[in-house]
Scaffold this motif. Structure first.
Motif, PDB file in Angstrom:
ATOM      1  N   ASP A  20      10.189  22.356 -32.390  1.00  0.00           N
ATOM      2  CA  ASP A  20      11.285  23.202 -32.854  1.00  0.00           C
ATOM      3  C   ASP A  20      12.350  23.270 -31.759  1.00  0.00           C
ATOM      4  OD1 ASP A  20      12.926  24.917 -34.161  1.00  0.00           O
ATOM      5  OD2 ASP A  20      11.616  26.666 -33.961  1.00  0.00           O
ATOM      6  N   THR A  21      13.511  22.668 -32.015  1.00  0.00           N
ATOM      7  CA  THR A  21      14.567  22.595 -31.002  1.00  0.00           C
ATOM      8  C   THR A  21      15.472  23.815 -31.014  1.00  0.00           C
ATOM      9  OG1 THR A  21      15.968  21.356 -32.530  1.00  0.00           O
ATOM     10  CG2 THR A  21      14.619  20.072 -30.996  1.00  0.00           C
ATOM     11  N   GLU A  22      15.277  24.741 -31.987  1.00  0.00           N
ATOM     12  CA  GLU A  22      16.123  25.917 -32.059  1.00  0.00           C
ATOM     13  C   GLU A  22      15.442  27.149 -31.473  1.00  0.00           C
ATOM     14  OE1 GLU A  22      17.823  26.499 -35.912  1.00  0.00           O
ATOM     15  OE2 GLU A  22      18.309  24.389 -36.126  1.00  0.00           O
ATOM     16  N   LYS A  23      14.146  27.266 -31.622  1.00  0.00           N
ATOM     17  CA  LYS A  23      13.447  28.472 -31.169  1.00  0.00           C
ATOM     18  C   LYS A  23      12.663  28.219 -29.884  1.00  0.00           C
ATOM     19  CE  LYS A  23      12.981  30.361 -35.795  1.00  0.00           C
ATOM     20  NZ  LYS A  23      12.068  30.742 -36.838  1.00  0.00           N
ATOM     21  N   SER A  24      12.105  27.061 -29.721  1.00  0.00           N
ATOM     22  CA  SER A  24      11.248  26.766 -28.573  1.00  0.00           C
ATOM     23  C   SER A  24      12.096  26.379 -27.368  1.00  0.00           C
ATOM     24  CB  SER A  24      10.296  25.621 -28.933  1.00  0.00           C
ATOM     25  OG  SER A  24       9.699  25.083 -27.791  1.00  0.00           O
ATOM     26  N   LYS A  25      11.747  26.965 -26.210  1.00  0.00           N
ATOM     27  CA  LYS A  25      12.463  26.621 -24.983  1.00  0.00           C
ATOM     28  C   LYS A  25      12.239  25.159 -24.622  1.00  0.00           C
ATOM     29  CE  LYS A  25      12.203  31.221 -23.011  1.00  0.00           C
ATOM     30  NZ  LYS A  25      11.747  32.049 -21.898  1.00  0.00           N
ATOM     31  N   GLU A  26      11.019  24.689 -24.788  1.00  0.00           N
ATOM     32  CA  GLU A  26      10.701  23.301 -24.485  1.00  0.00           C
ATOM     33  C   GLU A  26      11.457  22.351 -25.420  1.00  0.00           C
ATOM     34  OE1 GLU A  26       8.290  25.586 -25.158  1.00  0.00           O
ATOM     35  OE2 GLU A  26       7.432  25.893 -23.172  1.00  0.00           O
ATOM     36  N   GLY A  27      11.567  22.739 -26.672  1.00  0.00           N
ATOM     37  CA  GLY A  27      12.283  21.936 -27.661  1.00  0.00           C
ATOM     38  C   GLY A  27      13.761  21.819 -27.325  1.00  0.00           C
ATOM     39  N   LYS A  28      14.355  22.967 -26.907  1.00  0.00           N
ATOM     40  CA  LYS A  28      15.764  22.955 -26.514  1.00  0.00           C
ATOM     41  C   LYS A  28      15.967  22.049 -25.302  1.00  0.00           C
ATOM     42  CE  LYS A  28      16.850  27.607 -28.165  1.00  0.00           C
ATOM     43  NZ  LYS A  28      17.254  28.954 -27.773  1.00  0.00           N
ATOM     44  N   LEU A  29      15.035  22.135 -24.337  1.00  0.00           N
ATOM     45  CA  LEU A  29      15.121  21.329 -23.117  1.00  0.00           C
ATOM     46  C   LEU A  29      15.024  19.836 -23.444  1.00  0.00           C
ATOM     47  CD1 LEU A  29      15.184  21.158 -19.991  1.00  0.00           C
ATOM     48  CD2 LEU A  29      12.692  21.268 -20.080  1.00  0.00           C
ATOM     49  N   ILE A  30      14.074  19.472 -24.275  1.00  0.00           N
ATOM     50  CA  ILE A  30      13.887  18.065 -24.636  1.00  0.00           C
ATOM     51  C   ILE A  30      15.090  17.556 -25.421  1.00  0.00           C
ATOM     52  CG2 ILE A  30      12.508  16.473 -26.042  1.00  0.00           C
ATOM     53  CD1 ILE A  30      10.031  18.079 -25.184  1.00  0.00           C
ATOM     54  N   SER A  31      15.605  18.362 -26.324  1.00  0.00           N
ATOM     55  CA  SER A  31      16.775  17.965 -27.103  1.00  0.00           C
ATOM     56  C   SER A  31      17.989  17.745 -26.203  1.00  0.00           C
ATOM     57  CB  SER A  31      17.075  19.039 -28.150  1.00  0.00           C
ATOM     58  OG  SER A  31      18.254  18.727 -28.834  1.00  0.00           O
ATOM     59  N   MET A  32      18.192  18.677 -25.246  1.00  0.00           N
ATOM     60  CA  MET A  32      19.321  18.554 -24.320  1.00  0.00           C
ATOM     61  C   MET A  32      19.151  17.309 -23.440  1.00  0.00           C
ATOM     62  SD  MET A  32      22.197  19.855 -23.412  1.00  0.00           S
ATOM     63  CE  MET A  32      22.273  21.533 -23.915  1.00  0.00           C
ATOM     64  N   MET A  33      17.924  17.056 -22.976  1.00  0.00           N
ATOM     65  CA  MET A  33      17.666  15.874 -22.131  1.00  0.00           C
ATOM     66  C   MET A  33      17.934  14.579 -22.906  1.00  0.00           C
ATOM     67  SD  MET A  33      14.273  17.221 -20.086  1.00  0.00           S
ATOM     68  CE  MET A  33      13.782  15.628 -19.547  1.00  0.00           C
ATOM     69  N   MET A  34      17.564  14.552 -24.169  1.00  0.00           N
ATOM     70  CA  MET A  34      17.798  13.368 -24.988  1.00  0.00           C
ATOM     71  C   MET A  34      19.300  13.129 -25.188  1.00  0.00           C
ATOM     72  SD  MET A  34      14.997  11.885 -25.689  1.00  0.00           S
ATOM     73  CE  MET A  34      14.211  12.450 -24.208  1.00  0.00           C
ATOM     74  N   ASP A  35      20.048  14.211 -25.389  1.00  0.00           N
ATOM     75  CA  ASP A  35      21.502  14.074 -25.549  1.00  0.00           C
ATOM     76  C   ASP A  35      22.145  13.557 -24.265  1.00  0.00           C
ATOM     77  OD1 ASP A  35      21.349  14.969 -28.153  1.00  0.00           O
ATOM     78  OD2 ASP A  35      21.916  17.049 -27.669  1.00  0.00           O
ATOM     79  N   ILE A  36      21.685  14.093 -23.135  1.00  0.00           N
ATOM     80  CA  ILE A  36      22.226  13.651 -21.842  1.00  0.00           C
ATOM     81  C   ILE A  36      21.878  12.187 -21.587  1.00  0.00           C
ATOM     82  CG2 ILE A  36      22.035  13.959 -19.331  1.00  0.00           C
ATOM     83  CD1 ILE A  36      21.730  16.998 -19.879  1.00  0.00           C
ATOM     84  N   LEU A  37      20.644  11.820 -21.869  1.00  0.00           N
ATOM     85  CA  LEU A  37      20.237  10.419 -21.685  1.00  0.00           C
ATOM     86  C   LEU A  37      21.053   9.482 -22.573  1.00  0.00           C
ATOM     87  CD1 LEU A  37      16.341  10.582 -21.376  1.00  0.00           C
ATOM     88  CD2 LEU A  37      17.952   9.846 -19.635  1.00  0.00           C
TER      89      LEU A  37
END
Length: 142
Positions: A20-37
């Motif tokens: 879950d990229t909206e509620k989970s802190k880990e999900g938000k982090l992974i989503s942001m890292m993927m966008d940056i990559l």
């Protein structure tokens, strides 16, 4: 496989985890890292393309410079320097002298010989010609 393709594959794996990229802190982090990559991969692709284009332009400039060098330096292959047009004129006598300063061979015609001096194009030193001994020899012969 390019870096952009590897990032896209990694992004697909992250999405396959159903985090879950909206509620989970880990999900938000992974989503942001993927966008940056993904942004980094796109920038890197652009830089590589520009580098290839610049390399091609440098090769073209190098080829042009080689052509110019061939034109300029092939005309003056030997060290002989002519300060007059006597080499082109078959009717006029052409004389040669060696500059005592730089050792370059200098060519000149009758007009320069009559003036009694010439400036070496190689080093700029003024060379004087004393023709009085030649005039004395001609008078003795007559």
């Amino acid at each position: 496989m390019t870096i952009a393709e590897k990032v896209a594959y990694l992004k697909g794996l992250a999405e396959g985890l159903n985090i879950d990229t909206e509620k989970s802190k880990e999900g938000k982090l992974i989503s942001m890292m993927m966008d940056i990559l993904q942004d980094i991969a796109l920038e890197l692709e652009d830089l590589q393309t520009e580098q290839e284009e610049l390399g091609e332009e440098i090769d073209a400039i190098s080829d042009d410079l080689s052509d110019v060098e061939e034109i300029v330096y092939d005309e003056d292959e030997d060290d002989d320097v002519c300060c007059c047009d006597c080499a082109d004129d078959e009717d006029e006598d052409c004389y040669a002298s060696v500059c005592p300063n730089c050792g370059d061979e200098i060519y000149f015609d009758d007009s320069i010989l009559e003036a009694g001096e010439v400036v070496c194009p190689g080093c700029g030193q003024k060379l004087n010609f004393d023709l009085s001994s030649l005039a004395d020899d001609e008078e003795k012969e007559d």
